[in-house]
Write a protein that holds these residues in place. Sequence first.
Motif, PDB file in Angstrom:
ATOM      1  N   TYR A   2       0.773 -43.137  40.820  1.00 35.50           N
ATOM      2  CA  TYR A   2      -0.187 -43.678  40.079  1.00 35.50           C
ATOM      3  C   TYR A   2      -0.378 -45.053  40.227  1.00 35.50           C
ATOM      4  O   TYR A   2       0.529 -46.212  39.535  1.00 35.50           O
ATOM      5  CB  TYR A   2      -0.056 -43.573  38.627  1.00 35.50           C
ATOM      6  N   ILE A   3      -1.416 -45.497  40.797  1.00 33.69           N
ATOM      7  CA  ILE A   3      -1.690 -46.925  41.456  1.00 33.69           C
ATOM      8  C   ILE A   3      -2.593 -47.659  40.494  1.00 33.69           C
ATOM      9  O   ILE A   3      -2.933 -48.484  40.601  1.00 33.69           O
ATOM     10  CB  ILE A   3      -1.912 -47.176  42.757  1.00 33.69           C
ATOM     11  N   GLY A   4      -3.016 -46.851  39.370  1.00 34.47           N
ATOM     12  CA  GLY A   4      -4.040 -47.571  38.365  1.00 34.47           C
ATOM     13  C   GLY A   4      -3.610 -48.718  37.391  1.00 34.47           C
ATOM     14  O   GLY A   4      -4.324 -49.183  36.456  1.00 34.47           O
ATOM     15  N   HIS A   5      -2.289 -49.004  37.511  1.00 32.03           N
ATOM     16  CA  HIS A   5      -1.807 -50.098  36.689  1.00 32.03           C
ATOM     17  C   HIS A   5      -1.053 -51.359  37.363  1.00 32.03           C
ATOM     18  O   HIS A   5      -0.400 -50.613  38.544  1.00 32.03           O
ATOM     19  CB  HIS A   5      -1.211 -49.554  35.483  1.00 32.03           C
ATOM     20  N   ASN A   6      -0.710 -52.295  36.997  1.00 34.58           N
ATOM     21  CA  ASN A   6       0.005 -53.211  37.687  1.00 34.58           C
ATOM     22  C   ASN A   6       1.380 -52.735  38.473  1.00 34.58           C
ATOM     23  O   ASN A   6       1.420 -52.797  39.623  1.00 34.58           O
ATOM     24  CB  ASN A   6      -0.007 -54.578  37.174  1.00 34.58           C
ATOM     25  N   GLU A   7       2.274 -52.500  37.556  1.00 32.64           N
ATOM     26  CA  GLU A   7       3.521 -52.086  38.047  1.00 32.64           C
ATOM     27  C   GLU A   7       3.281 -50.726  39.091  1.00 32.64           C
ATOM     28  O   GLU A   7       3.937 -50.794  39.910  1.00 32.64           O
ATOM     29  CB  GLU A   7       4.427 -51.579  36.839  1.00 32.64           C
ATOM     30  N   GLY A   8       2.208 -50.153  38.689  1.00 34.21           N
ATOM     31  CA  GLY A   8       2.207 -48.888  39.494  1.00 34.21           C
ATOM     32  C   GLY A   8       1.712 -49.080  40.897  1.00 34.21           C
ATOM     33  O   GLY A   8       2.038 -48.479  41.862  1.00 34.21           O
ATOM     34  N   GLU A   9       0.899 -50.153  40.953  1.00 31.16           N
ATOM     35  CA  GLU A   9       0.465 -50.484  42.103  1.00 31.16           C
ATOM     36  C   GLU A   9       1.226 -50.856  43.245  1.00 31.16           C
ATOM     37  O   GLU A   9       1.546 -50.561  44.506  1.00 31.16           O
ATOM     38  CB  GLU A   9      -0.753 -51.367  42.110  1.00 31.16           C
ATOM     39  N   ASN A  10       2.362 -51.881  42.567  1.00 26.97           N
ATOM     40  CA  ASN A  10       3.240 -52.375  43.356  1.00 26.97           C
ATOM     41  C   ASN A  10       4.304 -51.192  43.683  1.00 26.97           C
ATOM     42  O   ASN A  10       4.742 -51.381  44.832  1.00 26.97           O
ATOM     43  CB  ASN A  10       4.053 -53.458  42.387  1.00 26.97           C
ATOM     44  N   GLU A  11       4.559 -50.559  42.689  1.00 22.65           N
ATOM     45  CA  GLU A  11       5.761 -49.241  42.988  1.00 22.65           C
ATOM     46  C   GLU A  11       4.900 -48.450  44.089  1.00 22.65           C
ATOM     47  O   GLU A  11       5.798 -48.094  45.043  1.00 22.65           O
ATOM     48  CB  GLU A  11       5.859 -48.440  41.568  1.00 22.65           C
ATOM     49  N   GLY A  12       3.917 -48.246  43.865  1.00 22.15           N
ATOM     50  CA  GLY A  12       3.251 -47.047  44.899  1.00 22.15           C
ATOM     51  C   GLY A  12       3.339 -47.786  46.291  1.00 22.15           C
ATOM     52  O   GLY A  12       3.474 -47.025  47.451  1.00 22.15           O
ATOM     53  N   ASN A  13       3.131 -48.952  46.534  1.00 27.77           N
ATOM     54  CA  ASN A  13       3.143 -49.670  47.910  1.00 27.77           C
ATOM     55  C   ASN A  13       4.440 -49.813  48.615  1.00 27.77           C
ATOM     56  O   ASN A  13       4.744 -49.366  49.522  1.00 27.77           O
ATOM     57  CB  ASN A  13       2.542 -51.181  47.758  1.00 27.77           C
ATOM     58  N   LYS A  14       5.349 -49.956  47.624  1.00 23.07           N
ATOM     59  CA  LYS A  14       6.809 -49.887  47.877  1.00 23.07           C
ATOM     60  C   LYS A  14       7.044 -48.536  48.314  1.00 23.07           C
ATOM     61  O   LYS A  14       8.146 -48.252  49.462  1.00 23.07           O
ATOM     62  CB  LYS A  14       7.738 -50.282  46.972  1.00 23.07           C
ATOM     63  N   VAL A  15       6.776 -47.285  47.594  1.00 22.41           N
ATOM     64  CA  VAL A  15       7.342 -46.160  47.743  1.00 22.41           C
ATOM     65  C   VAL A  15       6.645 -45.645  49.245  1.00 22.41           C
ATOM     66  O   VAL A  15       7.511 -45.062  49.928  1.00 22.41           O
ATOM     67  CB  VAL A  15       6.882 -45.170  46.730  1.00 22.41           C
ATOM     68  N   LEU A  16       5.179 -45.917  49.313  1.00 17.50           N
ATOM     69  CA  LEU A  16       4.603 -45.400  50.460  1.00 17.50           C
ATOM     70  C   LEU A  16       5.337 -46.176  51.735  1.00 17.50           C
ATOM     71  O   LEU A  16       5.599 -45.438  52.852  1.00 17.50           O
ATOM     72  CB  LEU A  16       3.117 -45.835  50.498  1.00 17.50           C
ATOM     73  N   GLN A  17       5.563 -47.431  51.488  1.00 17.70           N
ATOM     74  CA  GLN A  17       6.268 -48.256  52.768  1.00 17.70           C
ATOM     75  C   GLN A  17       7.688 -47.443  53.236  1.00 17.70           C
ATOM     76  O   GLN A  17       7.770 -47.418  54.312  1.00 17.70           O
ATOM     77  CB  GLN A  17       6.416 -49.510  52.280  1.00 17.70           C
ATOM     78  N   PHE A  18       8.370 -47.145  52.091  1.00 19.50           N
ATOM     79  CA  PHE A  18       9.715 -46.688  52.086  1.00 19.50           C
ATOM     80  C   PHE A  18       9.398 -45.171  53.014  1.00 19.50           C
ATOM     81  O   PHE A  18      10.235 -44.975  54.081  1.00 19.50           O
ATOM     82  CB  PHE A  18      10.279 -46.491  51.037  1.00 19.50           C
ATOM     83  N   LEU A  19       8.594 -44.280  52.430  1.00 19.24           N
ATOM     84  CA  LEU A  19       8.275 -43.180  53.165  1.00 19.24           C
ATOM     85  C   LEU A  19       7.560 -43.115  54.584  1.00 19.24           C
ATOM     86  O   LEU A  19       8.275 -42.204  55.467  1.00 19.24           O
ATOM     87  CB  LEU A  19       7.331 -42.099  52.097  1.00 19.24           C
ATOM     88  N   GLU A  20       6.921 -43.953  54.709  1.00 17.06           N
ATOM     89  CA  GLU A  20       6.533 -44.048  56.422  1.00 17.06           C
ATOM     90  C   GLU A  20       7.645 -44.378  57.276  1.00 17.06           C
ATOM     91  O   GLU A  20       7.342 -44.026  58.499  1.00 17.06           O
ATOM     92  CB  GLU A  20       5.459 -45.348  56.185  1.00 17.06           C
TER      93      GLU A  20
END
Length: 180
Positions: free
Chosen positions: A132-150
């Motif tokens: 869920y990237i609709g809140h501040n921490e969520g956006e940061n967390e989402g980016n980090k998770v996607l980067q890791f998964l990639e």
Amino acid sequence: MFKYVGDLSNIAQNVINTYIEDKAIAIDATLGNGHDTDFLSKEFQKVYSFDIQEIAVENYKKKKRENVVLINDSHHKLRDYVREDVDCVMYNLGFLPGGDKTITTTWETTLKSIEAALEMIKSGGIITIGIYIGHNEGENEGNKVLQFLENLPKNKYGVLLHKFINRSKSAPMLAIIEKK
Ligand SMILES: C[S@@+](CC[C@H](N)C(=O)[O-])C[C@H]1O[C@@H](n2cnc3c(N)ncnc32)[C@H](O)[C@@H]1O
């Protein structure tokens, strides 16, 4: 209402139901209001459910599900509580709907937990991650998770991202990881 392109939790649950044949042990890494744990406890022989919020654990306790082990601790300590290999791990990141929005998953512990989960799932096992990237921490967390998964080795893990591309840029996403 859409039959398929709608609720990401339903998609995650359908994938787990369809592709995991021997449903022995599952983890719900983010218990919250317990919807994923309800699903897992119907399908799997044993479920471990984590939440850092006591209220989430206490509320679920009232359901008296005999095959659910409730753990009031952070999911980055998966290995401290779950000794056996598991068939699936579900994450629903963010804050508890209807609860305290300041208590949210954070990228450091989320990544530690996903790293542990990747090791713990059996061959053919599945990890689902609602992002869920609709809140501040969520956006940061989402980016980090996607980067890791990639960057996961493609000969060991298949990683698929479900993303609404004709909705708001902050619409939730669902990542699904299958271990070879
Ligand atoms: C989006 S909610 C989960 C919703 C849940 N799947 C449901 O069916 O209602 C996220 C939950 O993760 C919990 N949480 C946050 N950080 C956590 C952590 N490090 N370990 C375990 N749970 C955590 C929050 O307290 C919150 O209840």
